[in-house]
Each structure stands twice: as structure tokens, then as C-alpha cells.
Design a protein around this motif. Sequence first.
Motif, short mmCIF file in Angstrom:
data_model
loop_
_atom_site.label_atom_id
_atom_site.label_comp_id
_atom_site.label_asym_id
_atom_site.label_seq_id
_atom_site.Cartn_x
_atom_site.Cartn_y
_atom_site.Cartn_z
N GLU A 136 -10.28 -7.37 -5.12
CA GLU A 136 -9.19 -8.02 -4.39
C GLU A 136 -8.62 -7.11 -3.30
N LEU A 137 -8.61 -5.80 -3.56
CA LEU A 137 -8.10 -4.86 -2.57
C LEU A 137 -9.00 -4.83 -1.33
N PHE A 138 -10.30 -4.78 -1.54
CA PHE A 138 -11.25 -4.81 -0.41
C PHE A 138 -11.04 -6.09 0.40
N ASP A 139 -10.95 -7.22 -0.27
CA ASP A 139 -10.77 -8.49 0.43
C ASP A 139 -9.47 -8.50 1.23
N MET A 140 -8.44 -7.89 0.67
CA MET A 140 -7.14 -7.85 1.33
C MET A 140 -7.20 -7.02 2.61
N VAL A 141 -7.87 -5.87 2.54
CA VAL A 141 -8.00 -5.00 3.71
C VAL A 141 -8.81 -5.70 4.80
N MET A 142 -9.90 -6.35 4.42
CA MET A 142 -10.74 -7.03 5.40
C MET A 142 -10.00 -8.22 6.04
N ALA A 143 -9.20 -8.92 5.24
CA ALA A 143 -8.44 -10.04 5.78
C ALA A 143 -7.40 -9.54 6.79
N TYR A 144 -6.77 -8.41 6.49
CA TYR A 144 -5.81 -7.84 7.43
C TYR A 144 -6.51 -7.41 8.72
#
Length: 255
Positions: free
Chosen positions: A25-33
Motif C-alpha cells: 500500500e505504501l508503494f502504491d501511495m507514493v506512485m499515486a502521489y
Amino acid sequence: MSGRALSFGVMAETYERFRPGYPVELFDMVMAYAAQPVRTALEIGAGTGKATRLFAERGVAVTATEPDRAMLTELRKHVPTHVRTVQAAFEDLRPGKRYGLVYAAAALHWTNPEDRWSRMASLVEPGGVFASFGGPIELADLAVAQTVCAARSPFLARDDVPSPDGTPPEAEMQWPGTELQRSEWFTDVQQAVIERRFTLTADDYIGHLSTISAYLVLPDAEREQVFSRIMGVLPETVEMIADVTVHFARRHREP
């Protein structure tokens, strides 16, 4: 860099065993930002590579920097072979190559505050992303937490790392977001929280404490005594709160 910052290397294998990794979820969050492909990343204070794996295993070309040789040796056992490793503290890094993402996982508070953000900006591509994430791992049961605090009190009044800029825990924006908001180099500062809960045995909880800098810097005899006292008051298992607080910022685009 403080003695507490450099206290981890002697326990590199223990750190790898008892510190939790980071969720997808952290990786996805960084990529979305980022809102654009992130191909290169620089990690500050990589430790044994808990966060390195998260990004490197998903196609990002990571350069992992870590000042402690023992930690870096442990990291190399666990990360993909394409990860580039550099033994260096943040303050030793020199401007040169810039990265689409620069991040620190539970490590930024060990860096020197002097010129922190101008140094950071020199490493991030214009329009690129800086991210910092981490957070305390705490006992969920208040009664157990108070008992543990009383048990350790002859040796340690507290075992956490206070906010580097004195931001109170109830403030809406936490550090380093507070500093990033004041920085001339970054914009679009955001904060998010990923909730995590898990259960540890009493032995594994002591194992976790053995990776905390406040205990690592105690003399050996005192550290053994405090762990014995804490073990004596623990139930068989303990519930833990390990929320990950994430801060993002975007490097200003240069004219």
C-alpha cells in the motif's frame, strides 16, 4: 551524526529479524502521489533494506545509501542484485545525479537539520518526489504500556525519539511535513497514515526493543537488567500499533 544514529550496526541481523517491513500500500501511495512513472530512487539511511525491497522489487532502480557497514552488509543479503549500494551518510552525499524519488524510511530524524532541505533538493529531479515514512511501534494496551514504562523507568525515562522540531503529537501536520511546508524547495506537502496492527510474543517484543537506539546505547549490564524487568511484567503475547505516517513533497520545477 549522533551515537544513537550509529548504534544499529552491532545489531544488524537482529534489526532485520525484528523490524517489520513495509506494505505494498505504501508503494502504491507514493506512485499515486508522483502521478508519473518513477524509474530511479535514492534511499537515505537504508538500514537492512526493508524499504529498499518494496521499491526495487517493483521495477524502480534504487540506490540505497547507509552509513553503517554492518547494516549495508545485511541489506545486500536481502535486496535484488540490481540495487546499487553506497556506504555514506546523507551529509556525505554530493550533488550530481538527480532521482525521480528520494525517500527515507524511519531514518530522516537522524540527519543533520542544517541545510537538510537544500541538500535534499539537490538530489531530486525538478518535479520529482521526496517521501519520508515511519512511526513508532507501540503497545496497544495502555495498562501493559504503563507497566512496561514503570519496569524500565530506573534505566530509561522514555525510549522513543521525540519530534525533531518539537511538533506536539496532537498537531494536524507532523514532522517532517512541518519543515517541508516552510521549505522554499518543495511544494504540495501531504501527510497520510497507513494503519497497521499485529501481535508479538513476549520474546519477540523484547527482540524488537533490542533494536531501539535508546536501549542499544545502554551499558550491556543495564540493558540486560531492563530487558529482564520488562520480560517479567509482560503477558505471553502483546498487541502492537505500528501505523506508518507518510509525508510527501514535490520538488519545485526549475524555470
